[in-house]
Design a protein around this motif. Structure first.
Motif, PDB file in Angstrom:
ATOM      1  N   SER A  46       0.841  -1.186   0.000  1.00  0.00           N
ATOM      2  CA  SER A  46       0.000   0.000   0.000  1.00  0.00           C
ATOM      3  C   SER A  46       0.880   1.240   0.000  1.00  0.00           C
ATOM      4  O   SER A  46       1.899   1.289   0.705  1.00  0.00           O
ATOM      5  CB  SER A  46      -0.931   0.015   1.215  1.00  0.00           C
ATOM      6  OG  SER A  46      -1.831  -1.067   1.173  1.00  0.00           O
ATOM      7  N   GLN A  47       0.486   2.232  -0.795  1.00  0.00           N
ATOM      8  CA  GLN A  47       1.215   3.500  -0.824  1.00  0.00           C
ATOM      9  C   GLN A  47       0.654   4.415   0.262  1.00  0.00           C
ATOM     10  O   GLN A  47      -0.538   4.720   0.274  1.00  0.00           O
ATOM     11  CB  GLN A  47       1.075   4.167  -2.188  1.00  0.00           C
ATOM     12  CG  GLN A  47       1.820   5.486  -2.294  1.00  0.00           C
ATOM     13  CD  GLN A  47       1.667   6.131  -3.651  1.00  0.00           C
ATOM     14  OE1 GLN A  47       1.004   5.583  -4.526  1.00  0.00           O
ATOM     15  NE2 GLN A  47       2.257   7.296  -3.833  1.00  0.00           N
ATOM     16  N   THR A  48       1.501   4.845   1.170  1.00  0.00           N
ATOM     17  CA  THR A  48       1.082   5.720   2.260  1.00  0.00           C
ATOM     18  C   THR A  48       1.171   7.171   1.804  1.00  0.00           C
ATOM     19  O   THR A  48       2.251   7.669   1.494  1.00  0.00           O
ATOM     20  CB  THR A  48       1.957   5.504   3.504  1.00  0.00           C
ATOM     21  OG1 THR A  48       1.862   4.128   3.905  1.00  0.00           O
ATOM     22  CG2 THR A  48       1.505   6.394   4.649  1.00  0.00           C
ATOM     23  N   VAL A  49       0.024   7.840   1.753  1.00  0.00           N
ATOM     24  CA  VAL A  49      -0.014   9.255   1.354  1.00  0.00           C
ATOM     25  C   VAL A  49      -0.147  10.183   2.551  1.00  0.00           C
ATOM     26  O   VAL A  49      -0.024  11.404   2.418  1.00  0.00           O
ATOM     27  CB  VAL A  49      -1.169   9.514   0.360  1.00  0.00           C
ATOM     28  CG1 VAL A  49      -0.948   8.718  -0.910  1.00  0.00           C
ATOM     29  CG2 VAL A  49      -2.511   9.143   0.977  1.00  0.00           C
ATOM     30  N   GLY A  50      -0.390   9.613   3.709  1.00  0.00           N
ATOM     31  CA  GLY A  50      -0.460  10.410   4.929  1.00  0.00           C
ATOM     32  C   GLY A  50      -0.240   9.525   6.130  1.00  0.00           C
ATOM     33  O   GLY A  50      -0.842   8.455   6.249  1.00  0.00           O
ATOM     34  N   GLY A  51       0.653   9.940   7.015  1.00  0.00           N
ATOM     35  CA  GLY A  51       0.957   9.119   8.176  1.00  0.00           C
ATOM     36  C   GLY A  51      -0.033   9.315   9.306  1.00  0.00           C
ATOM     37  O   GLY A  51      -0.900  10.193   9.274  1.00  0.00           O
ATOM     38  N   ALA A  52       0.099   8.472  10.321  1.00  0.00           N
ATOM     39  CA  ALA A  52      -0.756   8.574  11.497  1.00  0.00           C
ATOM     40  C   ALA A  52      -0.194   9.604  12.465  1.00  0.00           C
ATOM     41  O   ALA A  52       1.007   9.875  12.480  1.00  0.00           O
ATOM     42  CB  ALA A  52      -0.858   7.206  12.177  1.00  0.00           C
ATOM     43  N   ILE A  62      -5.053  11.117  14.108  1.00  0.00           N
ATOM     44  CA  ILE A  62      -5.313  10.996  12.667  1.00  0.00           C
ATOM     45  C   ILE A  62      -4.860   9.615  12.213  1.00  0.00           C
ATOM     46  O   ILE A  62      -3.746   9.183  12.518  1.00  0.00           O
ATOM     47  CB  ILE A  62      -4.555  12.085  11.886  1.00  0.00           C
ATOM     48  CG1 ILE A  62      -5.015  13.477  12.336  1.00  0.00           C
ATOM     49  CG2 ILE A  62      -4.768  11.918  10.392  1.00  0.00           C
ATOM     50  CD1 ILE A  62      -4.224  14.589  11.708  1.00  0.00           C
ATOM     51  N   ASN A  63      -5.744   8.956  11.495  1.00  0.00           N
ATOM     52  CA  ASN A  63      -5.402   7.637  10.969  1.00  0.00           C
ATOM     53  C   ASN A  63      -4.521   7.763   9.726  1.00  0.00           C
ATOM     54  O   ASN A  63      -4.572   8.771   9.016  1.00  0.00           O
ATOM     55  CB  ASN A  63      -6.676   6.875  10.591  1.00  0.00           C
ATOM     56  CG  ASN A  63      -7.517   6.517  11.797  1.00  0.00           C
ATOM     57  OD1 ASN A  63      -6.990   6.284  12.881  1.00  0.00           O
ATOM     58  ND2 ASN A  63      -8.833   6.493  11.612  1.00  0.00           N
ATOM     59  N   PRO A  64      -3.716   6.740   9.449  1.00  0.00           N
ATOM     60  CA  PRO A  64      -2.913   6.798   8.214  1.00  0.00           C
ATOM     61  C   PRO A  64      -3.808   6.716   6.986  1.00  0.00           C
ATOM     62  O   PRO A  64      -4.890   6.119   7.021  1.00  0.00           O
ATOM     63  CB  PRO A  64      -2.009   5.562   8.336  1.00  0.00           C
ATOM     64  CG  PRO A  64      -2.737   4.634   9.244  1.00  0.00           C
ATOM     65  CD  PRO A  64      -3.469   5.505  10.213  1.00  0.00           C
ATOM     66  N   ARG A  65      -3.359   7.319   5.898  1.00  0.00           N
ATOM     67  CA  ARG A  65      -4.082   7.300   4.627  1.00  0.00           C
ATOM     68  C   ARG A  65      -3.240   6.527   3.627  1.00  0.00           C
ATOM     69  O   ARG A  65      -2.100   6.912   3.334  1.00  0.00           O
ATOM     70  CB  ARG A  65      -4.360   8.728   4.141  1.00  0.00           C
ATOM     71  CG  ARG A  65      -5.219   9.536   5.096  1.00  0.00           C
ATOM     72  CD  ARG A  65      -5.603  10.887   4.498  1.00  0.00           C
ATOM     73  NE  ARG A  65      -4.451  11.720   4.230  1.00  0.00           N
ATOM     74  CZ  ARG A  65      -3.837  12.482   5.135  1.00  0.00           C
ATOM     75  NH1 ARG A  65      -4.256  12.472   6.397  1.00  0.00           N
ATOM     76  NH2 ARG A  65      -2.808  13.246   4.805  1.00  0.00           N
ATOM     77  N   GLN A  66      -3.808   5.439   3.139  1.00  0.00           N
ATOM     78  CA  GLN A  66      -3.059   4.557   2.255  1.00  0.00           C
ATOM     79  C   GLN A  66      -3.888   4.171   1.046  1.00  0.00           C
ATOM     80  O   GLN A  66      -5.115   4.061   1.126  1.00  0.00           O
ATOM     81  CB  GLN A  66      -2.628   3.278   2.995  1.00  0.00           C
ATOM     82  CG  GLN A  66      -1.632   3.504   4.127  1.00  0.00           C
ATOM     83  CD  GLN A  66      -1.267   2.212   4.820  1.00  0.00           C
ATOM     84  OE1 GLN A  66      -2.116   1.587   5.451  1.00  0.00           O
ATOM     85  NE2 GLN A  66      -0.017   1.810   4.702  1.00  0.00           N
ATOM     86  N   ILE A  67      -3.207   3.949  -0.079  1.00  0.00           N
ATOM     87  CA  ILE A  67      -3.845   3.488  -1.310  1.00  0.00           C
ATOM     88  C   ILE A  67      -3.275   2.111  -1.646  1.00  0.00           C
ATOM     89  O   ILE A  67      -2.062   1.947  -1.795  1.00  0.00           O
ATOM     90  CB  ILE A  67      -3.574   4.460  -2.480  1.00  0.00           C
ATOM     91  CG1 ILE A  67      -4.105   5.855  -2.133  1.00  0.00           C
ATOM     92  CG2 ILE A  67      -4.231   3.950  -3.753  1.00  0.00           C
ATOM     93  CD1 ILE A  67      -3.749   6.901  -3.159  1.00  0.00           C
ATOM     94  N   GLY A  68      -4.147   1.126  -1.740  1.00  0.00           N
ATOM     95  CA  GLY A  68      -3.705  -0.224  -2.062  1.00  0.00           C
ATOM     96  C   GLY A  68      -3.240  -0.338  -3.503  1.00  0.00           C
ATOM     97  O   GLY A  68      -3.683   0.410  -4.383  1.00  0.00           O
ATOM     98  N   LEU A  69      -2.354  -1.284  -3.742  1.00  0.00           N
ATOM     99  CA  LEU A  69      -1.767  -1.459  -5.077  1.00  0.00           C
ATOM    100  C   LEU A  69      -2.109  -2.811  -5.688  1.00  0.00           C
ATOM    101  O   LEU A  69      -1.331  -3.383  -6.439  1.00  0.00           O
ATOM    102  CB  LEU A  69      -0.244  -1.287  -4.986  1.00  0.00           C
ATOM    103  CG  LEU A  69       0.228   0.079  -4.473  1.00  0.00           C
ATOM    104  CD1 LEU A  69       1.745   0.114  -4.361  1.00  0.00           C
ATOM    105  CD2 LEU A  69      -0.249   1.187  -5.385  1.00  0.00           C
ATOM    106  N   GLY A  70      -3.281  -3.340  -5.347  1.00  0.00           N
ATOM    107  CA  GLY A  70      -3.719  -4.580  -5.975  1.00  0.00           C
ATOM    108  C   GLY A  70      -3.618  -5.783  -5.066  1.00  0.00           C
ATOM    109  O   GLY A  70      -3.317  -5.665  -3.865  1.00  0.00           O
ATOM    110  N   SER A  71      -3.867  -6.947  -5.642  1.00  0.00           N
ATOM    111  CA  SER A  71      -3.862  -8.204  -4.886  1.00  0.00           C
ATOM    112  C   SER A  71      -2.895  -9.191  -5.514  1.00  0.00           C
ATOM    113  O   SER A  71      -2.479  -9.040  -6.664  1.00  0.00           O
ATOM    114  CB  SER A  71      -5.268  -8.807  -4.844  1.00  0.00           C
ATOM    115  OG  SER A  71      -5.682  -9.176  -6.151  1.00  0.00           O
TER     116      SER A  71
END
Length: 288
Positions: A46-52, A62-71
């Motif tokens: 997962s690409q982290t675009v914002g940390g916790a 604040i929770n971390p913000r992440q974008i998954g990169l597939g399965s």
């Protein structure tokens, strides 16, 4: 948007593997002793675009913000559940009712293979005098056994092929795998006990084709404390059912349901790629 496209490609690849496994299961729905496989998925990086951030005196965390990169594939398991019994009334057919595997070898016991398929038969024999015929699998590998004494009790640390003379009047195999025959003089003779292997992790066995498995570092080894325990009914090993075969444990209704899920999942991932392509085309058209 490009992340979505590559996530769709990863999803398609995973569902294609799932369809491959389902196809193999269905192809082996009538294979004696076959164990079905299943595919399990896991998410990729997962690409982290914002940390916790931890909560403060006047503001919450604040929770971390992440974008998954597939399965991707996490596991392709072999399901060692019991298959149903098919009665054949053939005296050399047998199945293990419970845990355990028949043991086969083609080099005198130096290399061992394991199987749940018990469709055995007697071969043509050694050609000597007396002519001793061996219990073998359809591929010619010899069934391995434990030597027994004159009363049919297994002898520790003595491993042997299972042979009877060609002039035997009859033979029998009991539910503990003890093989005996009636000789030409009408006397009962005990031959051997069919060896049954048991592993700490059957799922770790490696399929080698021909209904055979070999042990791996993760399956554990078939090294009983006493070889007299390496027979049916001992130390968690199942008893034998003679005159029957264990059928495939493939559940066709479940496989067809999983096929629909895999097909729809594949189609949904192709839709992600199509949508990403349309967005890229809109970006190209901005200049016009």
């Amino acid at each position: 948007m490009l992340r979505a496209m590559y996530s769709g490609i990863a999803g398609m690849r995973g569902f294609q593997t799932k369809l491959d496994v389902i196809g193999n299961n269905i192809a082996n729905v009538n294979t004696t002793g076959f164990k079905a496989g299943r595919v399990m998925f896991k998410d990729m990086l997962s690409q982290t675009v914002g940390g916790a951030a931890r909560p403060g005196a006047n503001i919450g965390g604040i929770n971390p913000r992440q974008i998954g990169l597939g399965s991707t594939i996490s596991a392709i398991d072999t399901l060692h559940t019991q298959g149903s019994a098919q009665t054949t009334n053939v005296p050399t057919d047998m199945m293990v009712n419970g845990e355990g595997f028949f043991v086969l070898s083609n080099d005198g016991g130096s290399t061992l293979y394991y199987t749940r398929a018990g469709n055995f038969s007697w071969d043509g024999g050694t050609g000597g005098s007396p002519n001793l015929k061996s219990l073998v699998a359809p591929n010619g590998m010899k069934v391995q056994g434990i030597a027994v004494d004159a009363n049919g009790n297994p002898i520790n640390n003595v491993v042997t092929d299972i042979r009877i003379p060609d002039d035997a009047q009859s033979f029998s195999i009991d539910d503990k795998g003890i093989v005996s025959y009636v000789d030409a003089s009408g006397n009962k003779q005990y031959v051997a006990a069919i060896r049954i292997a048991k592993f700490a992790n059957p799922g770790g066995l490696l399929k080698t084709g021909d209904n055979l498995y070999t042990s791996t570092a993760n399956s554990g080894a078939d090294n009983p404390a006493q070889w007299t325990d390496a027979v049916a009914g001992q130390k968690g090993r199942g008893m034998l059912i003679v005159g029957a075969l264990e059928m495939s444990n493939v559940d066709l209704s479940n496989e067809f349901a999983e096929m629909i899920v895999a097909q729809r999942g594949f189609q949904a991932n192709t839709r992600i790629i199509t949508t990403s392509d349309e967005i890229l085309q809109e970006l190209v058209n901005l200049k016009r």
